[in-house]
Design a protein around this motif. Structure first.
Motif, mmCIF file in Angstrom:
data_model
loop_
_atom_site.group_PDB
_atom_site.id
_atom_site.type_symbol
_atom_site.label_atom_id
_atom_site.label_comp_id
_atom_site.label_asym_id
_atom_site.label_seq_id
_atom_site.Cartn_x
_atom_site.Cartn_y
_atom_site.Cartn_z
ATOM 1 N N LEU A 176 -8.900 31.914 2.621
ATOM 2 C CA LEU A 176 -9.651 32.600 3.680
ATOM 3 C C LEU A 176 -11.150 32.426 3.479
ATOM 4 O O LEU A 176 -11.886 32.107 4.421
ATOM 5 C CB LEU A 176 -9.307 34.094 3.701
ATOM 6 N N LYS A 177 -11.578 32.614 2.253
ATOM 7 C CA LYS A 177 -13.005 32.505 1.950
ATOM 8 C C LYS A 177 -13.518 31.095 2.209
ATOM 9 O O LYS A 177 -14.573 30.896 2.819
ATOM 10 C CB LYS A 177 -13.254 32.905 0.497
ATOM 11 N N MET A 178 -12.753 30.100 1.773
ATOM 12 C CA MET A 178 -13.192 28.705 1.912
ATOM 13 C C MET A 178 -13.141 28.230 3.364
ATOM 14 O O MET A 178 -13.880 27.328 3.754
ATOM 15 C CB MET A 178 -12.358 27.807 1.000
ATOM 16 N N LEU A 179 -12.266 28.834 4.162
ATOM 17 C CA LEU A 179 -12.173 28.480 5.581
ATOM 18 C C LEU A 179 -13.052 29.365 6.458
ATOM 19 O O LEU A 179 -13.079 29.195 7.679
ATOM 20 C CB LEU A 179 -10.717 28.596 6.054
ATOM 21 N N HIS A 180 -13.738 30.326 5.822
ATOM 22 C CA HIS A 180 -14.617 31.261 6.547
ATOM 23 C C HIS A 180 -13.838 32.039 7.610
ATOM 24 O O HIS A 180 -14.232 32.133 8.765
ATOM 25 C CB HIS A 180 -15.792 30.519 7.186
ATOM 26 N N LEU A 181 -12.713 32.589 7.161
ATOM 27 C CA LEU A 181 -11.850 33.371 8.047
ATOM 28 C C LEU A 181 -11.721 34.796 7.537
ATOM 29 O O LEU A 181 -11.642 35.034 6.329
ATOM 30 C CB LEU A 181 -10.452 32.751 8.108
ATOM 31 N N ARG A 182 -11.675 35.741 8.459
ATOM 32 C CA ARG A 182 -11.313 37.103 8.110
ATOM 33 C C ARG A 182 -9.785 37.215 8.127
ATOM 34 O O ARG A 182 -9.124 36.452 8.839
ATOM 35 C CB ARG A 182 -11.924 38.096 9.097
ATOM 36 N N PRO A 183 -9.205 38.141 7.379
ATOM 37 C CA PRO A 183 -7.741 38.260 7.335
ATOM 38 C C PRO A 183 -7.097 38.368 8.712
ATOM 39 O O PRO A 183 -6.040 37.784 8.962
ATOM 40 C CB PRO A 183 -7.516 39.528 6.505
ATOM 41 N N GLU A 184 -7.739 39.107 9.625
ATOM 42 C CA GLU A 184 -7.152 39.298 10.961
ATOM 43 C C GLU A 184 -7.250 38.043 11.829
ATOM 44 O O GLU A 184 -6.666 38.000 12.919
ATOM 45 C CB GLU A 184 -7.824 40.486 11.662
ATOM 46 N N GLU A 185 -7.952 37.024 11.367
ATOM 47 C CA GLU A 185 -8.102 35.780 12.124
ATOM 48 C C GLU A 185 -7.123 34.701 11.675
ATOM 49 O O GLU A 185 -7.176 33.569 12.152
ATOM 50 C CB GLU A 185 -9.531 35.239 11.978
ATOM 51 N N ALA A 186 -6.204 35.064 10.762
ATOM 52 C CA ALA A 186 -5.309 34.055 10.179
ATOM 53 C C ALA A 186 -3.852 34.488 10.200
ATOM 54 O O ALA A 186 -3.525 35.661 10.398
ATOM 55 C CB ALA A 186 -5.738 33.763 8.742
ATOM 56 N N LEU A 187 -2.991 33.511 9.984
ATOM 57 C CA LEU A 187 -1.566 33.729 9.732
ATOM 58 C C LEU A 187 -1.195 32.981 8.464
ATOM 59 O O LEU A 187 -1.771 31.924 8.166
ATOM 60 C CB LEU A 187 -0.709 33.178 10.878
ATOM 61 N N VAL A 188 -0.232 33.520 7.741
ATOM 62 C CA VAL A 188 0.377 32.798 6.613
ATOM 63 C C VAL A 188 1.789 32.421 7.021
ATOM 64 O O VAL A 188 2.556 33.273 7.489
ATOM 65 C CB VAL A 188 0.394 33.655 5.331
ATOM 66 N N VAL A 189 2.134 31.138 6.862
ATOM 67 C CA VAL A 189 3.446 30.630 7.261
ATOM 68 C C VAL A 189 4.183 30.144 6.027
ATOM 69 O O VAL A 189 3.675 29.294 5.283
ATOM 70 C CB VAL A 189 3.301 29.476 8.275
ATOM 71 N N GLY A 190 5.393 30.677 5.802
ATOM 72 C CA GLY A 190 6.166 30.260 4.641
ATOM 73 C C GLY A 190 7.633 30.574 4.774
ATOM 74 O O GLY A 190 8.078 31.139 5.784
ATOM 75 N N ASP A 191 8.383 30.228 3.732
ATOM 76 C CA ASP A 191 9.841 30.396 3.772
ATOM 77 C C ASP A 191 10.334 31.540 2.893
ATOM 78 O O ASP A 191 11.498 31.927 2.979
ATOM 79 C CB ASP A 191 10.520 29.102 3.299
ATOM 80 N N SER A 192 9.462 32.076 2.013
ATOM 81 C CA SER A 192 9.956 32.982 0.974
ATOM 82 C C SER A 192 9.307 34.361 1.018
ATOM 83 O O SER A 192 8.273 34.573 1.673
ATOM 84 C CB SER A 192 9.703 32.371 -0.410
#
Length: 217
Positions: free
Chosen positions: A157-173
């Motif tokens: 998030l920090k390196m992409l200059h994103l706030r938590p509410e501006e992102a999604l995490v996609v995974g299988d587990s």
């Protein structure tokens, strides 16, 4: 507004045909550890790998945890190269959906508990690295920062200059879901091997993820 997506790699974008964790340890890792005069059984290794015990726990056995994980990751690199040569590591057919997500002007990251070298190895094998603005693997300065810790998600998030509410995490587990939520990010479970409890969204594949993302935009 959604501005970025952080992807898990193994079992989300690529998979390992016939992989057995204990067999891999016994046949690949244990002999190499013994060559370095490191005595570590599978049960203790598994507990530290899953963070049931901190990875620094092995210091109690006189083992340097950073040295240990660098040896394991080097073995894993040889294993992955062998399996790639045999065609035993494969990309899921829906990874082409990453191109569609890039067209939506989203910042994309790939974040894995594997080492950066091993993560890049499989991404490059299937020409997937080009879709990502950022690729992160385990941080040897913080061995306990692997998922389900939020550390790598927060770092992305920090390196992409994103706030938590501006992102999604996609995974299988469940590790992906826990890491996302601990970082304050909503989690999408790609239901390839069964539904993980607690995710905010569920998709059957990455094409369904594209539709979900479009609805958010």
């Amino acid at each position: 507004m959604l501005k970025g997506i952080i992807f898990d790699v193994d079992e989300t974008l690529v998979y390992y045909e016939g992989y057995d964790h204990k067999k891999w340890f016994e046949e690949w890792v244990k002999p190499e550890l013994e060559r370095h005069r490191i005595n570590l059984d599978y049960e203790l290794y598994s507990k530290t790998a899953r963070l049931e015990l901190p990875r620094t726990y092995v210091r109690k056995l006189g083992i340097d945890p950073v040295e240990l994980w660098k040896i394991i990751d080097a073995v894993n690199n040889r294993y992955r190269k062998r399996m790639l040569a045999k065609g035993k590591i494969k990309a899921f057919s829906d990874v082409s959906a990453l191109e569609e997500l890039k067209k939506l002007n989203l910042r994309l990251a790939a974040v894995s508990n594997a080492s950066l070298e091993n993560t890049l190895l499989v991404l490059r094998a299937f020409d997937l690295e080009k879709y990502f603005d950022l690729v992160l693997g385990k941080d040897y300065s913080n061995l306990d920062g692997v998922k389900p810790s939020p550390y790598l998600i927060q770092k992305a998030l920090k390196m992409l200059h994103l706030r938590p509410e501006e992102a999604l995490v996609v995974g299988d587990s469940s590790n992906d879901v826990l890491a996302a939520h601990r970082a304050g990010v909503k989690a999408v479970n790609v239901v390839r091997f069964g539904k993980v409890n607690g995710a905010d969204y569920y998709v059957k594949d990455l094409w369904e993820l594209v539709e979900l993302v479009k609805s958010m935009l």
